[in-house]
Design an enzyme around this catalytic site. Sequence first.
Site, short mmCIF file in Angstrom:
data_model
loop_
_atom_site.label_atom_id
_atom_site.label_comp_id
_atom_site.label_asym_id
_atom_site.label_seq_id
_atom_site.Cartn_x
_atom_site.Cartn_y
_atom_site.Cartn_z
N GLY A 105 0.79 -1.23 0.00
CA GLY A 105 0.00 0.00 0.00
C GLY A 105 0.82 1.27 0.00
N GLY A 147 -3.76 -4.95 1.80
CA GLY A 147 -4.88 -5.55 2.54
C GLY A 147 -4.59 -6.97 2.96
#
Length: 394
Positions: free
Chosen positions: A351, A374
Amino acid sequence: MNKKTVKDIDLKNKKVLVRCDFNVPMDEEKNITDNTRIVAALPTIKYLIEQNCRIILCSHLGRPKGEVNNKYSLEPVAKELSKLLGQEVLMAKDVIGEDAKKLSENLQPKQVMLLENVRFHREETDNDENFAKELASMAEVYVNDAFGTAHRAHASTAGVAKFLPAVSGFLIEKEINFLGDTLQNPQRPFVAILGGAKVSDKIGVIDSLLEKVDTLIIGGGMAYTFFKAQGYEVGNSICEIDKLDLAREAMQKAKDKGVKLVLPVDTKVGKEFKPDTESKVVKCTEIPADWEGFDIGTETIKLFAEEIKNAKTVIWNGPLGLFEFEQFAVGTNAIAQLLAQIDATTIIGGGDSAAAVEKAGLADKITHISTGGGASLEFLEGKKLPGIECLLDK
Ligand code: AMP
């Protein structure tokens, strides 16, 4: 990892369906702006070519919400992959339609084709059994190498394993081995750094890491909920009023477990949510009522650095400020620089933190940068990932 990989079964001359994570960023002209995820898929694809396989790749791209939308076509990925592999990657015009079926039937050993975006069908995210069956009907073996979507139970990430022998590719194996070994057997001191916007997104990870680490550093938007929980004014800073108890419980758990919980001591506040807003550094206990905390301050960077410097293992997930605005990216960049310098196993959980490290040109100084934000968070939480659970046990 206790799941079979491509090395554990005989793949010679087989027709193989491979789920990759080709969800790469593109600009308006559909130029790929970061090909990291495509590069990360190469070892498995190359191995399958060596095994004389006929290779059908599939992936999602963006969120086309179950409709065919050229904006989300995987065609640019096929072109980039052709370049990287040094051989043509055939692009199907559909996913389970006539074109895909015809191409897959005529595929020759060592040839590679790419199906269109699996999310052009709503059945993909619904994990529809018939859709999974159609995908499976094109191949003899299923290989999952899409770590970035391994936390989703979709047709192409999990459902398809019902109909084909299913094993992992090298990328998933590498991700699980890095994250798993580190959590089970970390060299100490083991420090985790968590940032990002919300406590609610990360409370599971906080809870799970408090069982394992020696020091937990919390920065970013999340920190303000912790200040509020201690009775301090946070001004207009991002703060989850309904999560104050969770923050208090986490602080208590850290005490009970003997984990050092390190929060910021100063913060860079801004007047408004805009890149060139007026800003200043204040103590975290003295945030003015009409200002908003957007970054960690200079004293905090020093404080965090003291902890990180002596660590032997560091896991980092989430930016320490509103790093999209340059004047509030100082904390995130300082931590990225520090991780690149220390003599420790350093793992970045995908991310935004991965993007920050890559932007700073420091990626090759980090032990492991996960391709799944995630998925790596859910793994750190101790959750089972459906895209891995569905694979054959060793
Ligand atoms: P997450 O997806 O939870 O890791 O959050 C990432 C987002 O959190 C990024 O877009 C950051 O800009 C944002 N963020 C981090 N710190 C702050 C902050 N102090 N105020 C507002 N947003 C923040």
